[in-house]
Design a protein around this motif. Sequence first.
Motif, PDB file in Angstrom:
ATOM      1  N   CYS A 226     -46.165  -3.352  10.243  1.00  0.00           N
ATOM      2  CA  CYS A 226     -47.614  -3.298  10.000  1.00  0.00           C
ATOM      3  C   CYS A 226     -48.049  -4.353   8.994  1.00  0.00           C
ATOM      4  O   CYS A 226     -49.121  -4.963   9.141  1.00  0.00           O
ATOM      5  CB  CYS A 226     -48.017  -1.909   9.515  1.00  0.00           C
ATOM      6  SG  CYS A 226     -47.938  -0.625  10.792  1.00  0.00           S
ATOM      7  N   GLY A 230     -50.661  -7.163  10.037  1.00  0.00           N
ATOM      8  CA  GLY A 230     -51.939  -7.189   9.338  1.00  0.00           C
ATOM      9  C   GLY A 230     -52.197  -8.504   8.633  1.00  0.00           C
ATOM     10  O   GLY A 230     -53.292  -9.084   8.744  1.00  0.00           O
ATOM     11  N   LEU A 231     -51.215  -9.007   7.912  1.00  0.00           N
ATOM     12  CA  LEU A 231     -51.392 -10.259   7.180  1.00  0.00           C
ATOM     13  C   LEU A 231     -51.661 -11.425   8.114  1.00  0.00           C
ATOM     14  O   LEU A 231     -52.584 -12.224   7.897  1.00  0.00           O
ATOM     15  CB  LEU A 231     -50.151 -10.533   6.323  1.00  0.00           C
ATOM     16  CG  LEU A 231     -50.170 -11.817   5.490  1.00  0.00           C
ATOM     17  CD1 LEU A 231     -51.349 -11.822   4.528  1.00  0.00           C
ATOM     18  CD2 LEU A 231     -48.849 -11.994   4.744  1.00  0.00           C
ATOM     19  N   LEU A 234     -55.157 -11.260   9.856  1.00  0.00           N
ATOM     20  CA  LEU A 234     -56.279 -11.720   9.051  1.00  0.00           C
ATOM     21  C   LEU A 234     -56.544 -13.209   9.230  1.00  0.00           C
ATOM     22  O   LEU A 234     -57.670 -13.683   9.024  1.00  0.00           O
ATOM     23  CB  LEU A 234     -56.018 -11.432   7.567  1.00  0.00           C
ATOM     24  CG  LEU A 234     -56.263 -10.017   7.065  1.00  0.00           C
ATOM     25  CD1 LEU A 234     -55.755  -9.880   5.633  1.00  0.00           C
ATOM     26  CD2 LEU A 234     -57.749  -9.669   7.138  1.00  0.00           C
ATOM     27  N   VAL A 353     -53.796  -1.578  12.838  1.00  0.00           N
ATOM     28  CA  VAL A 353     -53.682  -2.490  11.698  1.00  0.00           C
ATOM     29  C   VAL A 353     -53.967  -3.921  12.146  1.00  0.00           C
ATOM     30  O   VAL A 353     -54.733  -4.652  11.496  1.00  0.00           O
ATOM     31  CB  VAL A 353     -52.273  -2.386  11.071  1.00  0.00           C
ATOM     32  CG1 VAL A 353     -52.044  -3.514  10.065  1.00  0.00           C
ATOM     33  CG2 VAL A 353     -52.090  -1.035  10.399  1.00  0.00           C
ATOM     34  N   GLN A 354     -53.379  -4.323  13.253  1.00  0.00           N
ATOM     35  CA  GLN A 354     -53.576  -5.690  13.737  1.00  0.00           C
ATOM     36  C   GLN A 354     -55.036  -5.927  14.152  1.00  0.00           C
ATOM     37  O   GLN A 354     -55.625  -6.966  13.832  1.00  0.00           O
ATOM     38  CB  GLN A 354     -52.642  -5.974  14.915  1.00  0.00           C
ATOM     39  CG  GLN A 354     -52.700  -7.414  15.404  1.00  0.00           C
ATOM     40  CD  GLN A 354     -51.775  -7.652  16.575  1.00  0.00           C
ATOM     41  OE1 GLN A 354     -51.883  -7.006  17.610  1.00  0.00           O
ATOM     42  NE2 GLN A 354     -50.840  -8.578  16.416  1.00  0.00           N
ATOM     43  N   ALA A 357     -57.354  -6.145  11.119  1.00  0.00           N
ATOM     44  CA  ALA A 357     -57.130  -7.415  10.419  1.00  0.00           C
ATOM     45  C   ALA A 357     -57.770  -8.573  11.175  1.00  0.00           C
ATOM     46  O   ALA A 357     -58.425  -9.439  10.582  1.00  0.00           O
ATOM     47  CB  ALA A 357     -55.629  -7.658  10.242  1.00  0.00           C
ATOM     48  N   ARG A 358     -57.601  -8.595  12.494  1.00  0.00           N
ATOM     49  CA  ARG A 358     -58.191  -9.686  13.274  1.00  0.00           C
ATOM     50  C   ARG A 358     -59.709  -9.615  13.265  1.00  0.00           C
ATOM     51  O   ARG A 358     -60.388 -10.652  13.300  1.00  0.00           O
ATOM     52  CB  ARG A 358     -57.651  -9.653  14.706  1.00  0.00           C
ATOM     53  CG  ARG A 358     -56.202 -10.101  14.801  1.00  0.00           C
ATOM     54  CD  ARG A 358     -55.720 -10.167  16.244  1.00  0.00           C
ATOM     55  NE  ARG A 358     -54.386 -10.740  16.324  1.00  0.00           N
ATOM     56  CZ  ARG A 358     -53.709 -10.923  17.454  1.00  0.00           C
ATOM     57  NH1 ARG A 358     -54.268 -10.549  18.612  1.00  0.00           N
ATOM     58  NH2 ARG A 358     -52.516 -11.458  17.442  1.00  0.00           N
ATOM     59  N   GLY A 361     -60.724 -11.034  10.047  1.00  0.00           N
ATOM     60  CA  GLY A 361     -60.483 -12.473  10.103  1.00  0.00           C
ATOM     61  C   GLY A 361     -61.549 -13.207  10.887  1.00  0.00           C
ATOM     62  O   GLY A 361     -61.959 -14.318  10.510  1.00  0.00           O
TER      63      GLY A 361
END
Length: 398
Positions: A226, A230-231, A234, A353-354, A357-358, A361
């Motif tokens: 995750c 997530g990172l 973003l 989570v993905q 984050a996207r 972003g």
Amino acid sequence: MYVTTPSLPGGTRAVPATVIGLGIVSLVTDASAEMVTAILPLYLVYGLGLGYLQLGLLDGLYTGATALLRLGGGHLADRWGRPKAVAVAGYGISALTKLAFPLVGASAAGIGATIAADRVGKGIRTAPRDAMITAATPPETLGRAFGVHRALDTAGALIGPLIAFALITLVAGGYDTVFVTSFCLGAIAVLILIFFVDVPGARPAVPIAVREGVRLLLRPELRRICLAAGLLGLLTVGDMFLFLAVQRSAGLPSELLPLLPLGTALTFMVAAIPVGRLADRLGRRRVFLAGHALLIGAYGFVAVGGAGWWVAGAALLLHGIFYAATDGVLMAQAGPLLPAELRASGLAVVQTVQALARSLGAVGFGFAAQAFALTWAFTGYAVALAAALGLLTLRAAR
């Protein structure tokens, strides 16, 4: 039941029929969805005159509206023990939303609400579908199975823009025709799922204590997945922005914008199975990180620019391989770590989570593009993505 698919030279490999069936459903659904997706940048930017910030907000909505619904879809699939029924509901909602686009007209708020409703359907269906693929496939071949599914899914993404481009070009009032045709294809996909896809090993609902479920879903292995998803999410620019930037940096006519997703889709379709096999052999985490390294290259081509198809072709080639190395590979990495009774919920956590984050972003990129220009925004995201990738690579090496 198993069917054979091409393998390395000298043989074939069995792929569960469930995977093939779900792949066909995704093919038809993606043809339906990408018909609309392909014309959205053209419609929003050149038709309605939206700016980068507004496009970023809609792109973030398109990406993030699925996020929390993925958790709901995964939870219901596990609680009821009926992932197929939950997936049918999700596919059905997405199909119905296509009829709303002609009704909302040029209203940006109406378009945003319709996009959100469509993404609700996608959010509900994604985790149960991927859980069915995981349940039907031996763990050691999950990378290839997801590669087969994603290849079929992406064949639909290849067909959809072609249909949309033909309708826009040949039919008066082509936008409404695209939306109605998209609905018809979505309805066909739902019928295929209901009548032609079996789910082997379907289990009865097994209630599990909330505390125990949370403990299982917070294991270190899943937390690391995750964190990486997530990172990197973003710093992943939305597809609408990438295609728009490719068109502008390469100096292509705006009328060709709906065709640019074909470059990504064709590459993704061709690369999905071999890259999935490579992930099974070399390690799914390695391939996932390598895919983001290729995305940095795509950002670089867009930022540097240059007239001609070669810039567009290089960026779209790297973009397609990025998807092949990350989309199904991430699910193949997470699936074996999850107990059967929480498989859909666990995959939904990673996907949520993905997606969140996207979404953030995409909104952030919209602000950056509005403030500094499109090419500088891509340059900044490329540098930040390289730094994040280096950090995760060092962490994995410890």
